[in-house]
Design a protein around this motif. Structure first.
Motif, PDB file in Angstrom:
ATOM      1  N   UNK A 217       1.255  -6.331   2.905  1.00  8.82           N
ATOM      2  CA  UNK A 217       0.819  -5.581   4.093  1.00  8.82           C
ATOM      3  C   UNK A 217      -0.395  -6.233   4.744  1.00  8.82           C
ATOM      4  N   UNK A 218      -0.453  -6.084   6.052  1.00  2.00           N
ATOM      5  CA  UNK A 218      -1.604  -6.539   6.841  1.00  2.00           C
ATOM      6  C   UNK A 218      -2.301  -5.277   7.344  1.00  2.00           C
ATOM      7  N   UNK A 219      -3.560  -5.108   6.974  1.00  4.75           N
ATOM      8  CA  UNK A 219      -4.295  -3.886   7.313  1.00  4.75           C
ATOM      9  C   UNK A 219      -5.311  -4.166   8.413  1.00  4.75           C
ATOM     10  N   UNK A 220      -5.764  -3.082   9.063  1.00  3.19           N
ATOM     11  CA  UNK A 220      -6.710  -3.216  10.175  1.00  3.19           C
ATOM     12  C   UNK A 220      -8.086  -2.707   9.835  1.00  3.19           C
ATOM     13  N   UNK A 221      -8.661  -1.927  10.746  1.00  2.13           N
ATOM     14  CA  UNK A 221     -10.025  -1.423  10.580  1.00  2.13           C
ATOM     15  C   UNK A 221     -10.095  -0.514   9.357  1.00  2.13           C
ATOM     16  N   UNK A 222     -11.300  -0.214   8.852  1.00  3.89           N
ATOM     17  CA  UNK A 222     -11.413   0.631   7.648  1.00  3.89           C
ATOM     18  C   UNK A 222     -10.690   1.964   7.766  1.00  3.89           C
ATOM     19  N   UNK A 223     -10.788   2.639   8.918  1.00  3.95           N
ATOM     20  CA  UNK A 223     -10.105   3.927   9.065  1.00  3.95           C
ATOM     21  C   UNK A 223      -8.598   3.734   9.108  1.00  3.95           C
ATOM     22  N   UNK A 224      -8.146   2.661   9.770  1.00  3.21           N
ATOM     23  CA  UNK A 224      -6.702   2.376   9.809  1.00  3.21           C
ATOM     24  C   UNK A 224      -6.195   2.002   8.414  1.00  3.21           C
ATOM     25  N   UNK A 225      -6.997   1.254   7.691  1.00  5.38           N
ATOM     26  CA  UNK A 225      -6.624   0.891   6.311  1.00  5.38           C
ATOM     27  C   UNK A 225      -6.520   2.144   5.450  1.00  5.38           C
ATOM     28  N   UNK A 226      -7.490   3.052   5.610  1.00  9.01           N
ATOM     29  CA  UNK A 226      -7.456   4.290   4.839  1.00  9.01           C
ATOM     30  C   UNK A 226      -6.222   5.114   5.153  1.00  9.01           C
ATOM     31  N   UNK A 227      -5.834   5.134   6.438  1.00  6.27           N
ATOM     32  CA  UNK A 227      -4.630   5.857   6.835  1.00  6.27           C
ATOM     33  C   UNK A 227      -3.395   5.222   6.207  1.00  6.27           C
ATOM     34  N   UNK A 228      -3.323   3.893   6.220  1.00 11.50           N
ATOM     35  CA  UNK A 228      -2.192   3.187   5.613  1.00 11.50           C
ATOM     36  C   UNK A 228      -2.109   3.497   4.117  1.00 11.50           C
ATOM     37  N   UNK A 229      -3.226   3.442   3.426  1.00 10.23           N
ATOM     38  CA  UNK A 229      -3.239   3.724   1.990  1.00 10.23           C
ATOM     39  C   UNK A 229      -2.737   5.138   1.709  1.00 10.23           C
ATOM     40  N   UNK A 230      -3.226   6.097   2.509  1.00 14.45           N
ATOM     41  CA  UNK A 230      -2.810   7.479   2.300  1.00 14.45           C
ATOM     42  C   UNK A 230      -1.320   7.674   2.517  1.00 14.45           C
ATOM     43  N   UNK A 231      -0.777   7.050   3.565  1.00 11.26           N
ATOM     44  CA  UNK A 231       0.655   7.188   3.855  1.00 11.26           C
ATOM     45  C   UNK A 231       1.507   6.564   2.745  1.00 11.26           C
ATOM     46  N   UNK A 232       1.104   5.375   2.331  1.00 13.86           N
ATOM     47  CA  UNK A 232       1.885   4.702   1.299  1.00 13.86           C
ATOM     48  C   UNK A 232       1.821   5.460  -0.029  1.00 13.86           C
ATOM     49  N   UNK A 233       0.647   5.940  -0.372  1.00 12.05           N
ATOM     50  CA  UNK A 233       0.535   6.715  -1.611  1.00 12.05           C
ATOM     51  C   UNK A 233       1.355   7.984  -1.528  1.00 12.05           C
ATOM     52  N   UNK A 234       1.386   8.581  -0.324  1.00 15.10           N
ATOM     53  CA  UNK A 234       2.215   9.763  -0.138  1.00 15.10           C
ATOM     54  C   UNK A 234       3.694   9.462  -0.275  1.00 15.10           C
ATOM     55  N   UNK A 235       4.058   8.200  -0.083  1.00 14.78           N
ATOM     56  CA  UNK A 235       5.460   7.782  -0.227  1.00 14.78           C
ATOM     57  C   UNK A 235       5.740   7.226  -1.621  1.00 14.78           C
ATOM     58  N   UNK A 236       4.732   7.315  -2.503  1.00 18.63           N
ATOM     59  CA  UNK A 236       4.959   6.968  -3.905  1.00 18.63           C
ATOM     60  C   UNK A 236       4.624   5.560  -4.322  1.00 18.63           C
TER      61      UNK A 236
END
Length: 325
Positions: A217-236
């Protein structure tokens, strides 16, 4: 009959309580040479004008007029006041005209703040519409991420901020940081998965994130990265993040080079069209970020600010820019 204002007056300190009415009276006396005529010009009775003059002289501690035959003339102090009366009268008329211009939206200034991807999408259209409807309103613009933009409104450094929030973000600045401010949702900013055109799920109508658990994965700003982490963790799964950049063009180029996949908001994509060989697909998660207008609670009472808020709240480009990506 003219009232005499001569007589013993107790010398006092320099006057600090002069009012515009007294100054206008002195200017009218200078022009007409008569208290009665000055009163008529100002719409006062002769006794009322005489009383106003007496109060002025008591404040001055010296006479402002002296009797000459059947009329009066100004003393040196009166001449000084009469000279300044014209300046004050012009200033008052100018103030009334400027306030009337504000109320009629012929003038005014708004300080706007917004995040980077809004700078090249929402902001230009908003300012163009404002200029078309109210060409007398000036705008200054500050580019800032939502936490800084909300703080700018609270500190009085911005009148309006366009911001965004992610669902479930524990650091959402529209919570504690925005207490006491006015926050209105402007619309959704759908998130999109960015994939190489030849990816196995690129042809799907929407992409379940768990299908991308093995991707880099390619991540962006800290808040965008945090959102990505949360979504992926929510998907297992825990995403493997190999690259990080706030540059949207760099993100899409990295995806095009086969170096990973990404999750980007639609406004960011509208600001930087996808290169050949890269596609954007919706996810099947409830992960759209929300756009907001943030202002002070009294902003609607400031005509120029209220005009910008009204136009921003009805921007058709919000839906168009996100739906076209």
């Amino acid at each position: 009959m003219e009232s005499s204002t001569s007589g013993a007056l107790t010398p006092g300190p320099p006057a600090t309580e002069l009012d515009s009415g007294a100054l206008r009276l002195m200017g009218a006396i200078a022009d007409t040479g008569s208290i009665t005529a000055a009163a008529q010009r100002l719409g006062l009775s002769q006794p009322a004008a005489s009383q106003q003059l007496k109060r002025l002289e008591r404040r001055l501690g010296m006479p402002a007029v002296e009797r000459v035959g059947r009329g009066v003339r100004l003393t040196e102090a009166g001449l000084i006041l009469a000279r300044h009366a014209k300046t004050v009268d012009r200033a008052l008329h100018a103030a009334v005209d400027e306030v009337a211009a504000l109320a009629g939206l012929r003038s005014g200034r708004v300080r706007l703040a917004a995040f980077p991807s809004a700078s090249s999408t929402l902001v230009p259209e908003l300012l163009a519409r404002l200029a078309a409807e109210y060409p007398g309103i000036g705008v200054t613009y500050l580019e800032a991420e939502p936490p800084e933009a909300v703080a700018a409104v609270r500190a009085g450094e911005a009148d309006v901020a366009i911001t965004f929030s992610y669902p479930g973000d524990p650091e959402d600045p529209h919570r504690e940081s925005a207490v006491g401010l006015s926050v209105h949702e402007l619309g959704p900013d759908p998130m999109r998965v960015i994939l190489p055109a030849g990816h196995r799920v690129a042809g799907a109508g929407s992409v379940p994130l768990h299908e991308l658990r093995d991707e880099q994965w390619i991540a962006g700003c800290p808040r965008c990265r945090g959102h990505l982490l949360g979504l992926c963790r929510g998907s297992g799964f825990e995403p493997t993040i190999t690259h990080e950049t706030d540059n949207v063009i760099a993100v899409t180029a990295l995806v095009g080079a086969g170096l990973g996949v990404a999750l980007l908001p639609s406004l960011a994509l509208a600001a930087a069209p996808l290169p050949d060989g890269v596609v954007a697909r919706p996810t099947d998660n409830a992960d759209d970020r929300a756009l907001h207008l943030v202002s002070t609670s009294h902003a609607q009472h400031v005509p120029a600010v209220a005009a910008l808020l009204r136009i921003a709240a009805h921007l058709p480009s919000t839906a168009r820019m996100t739906d076209d990506v």
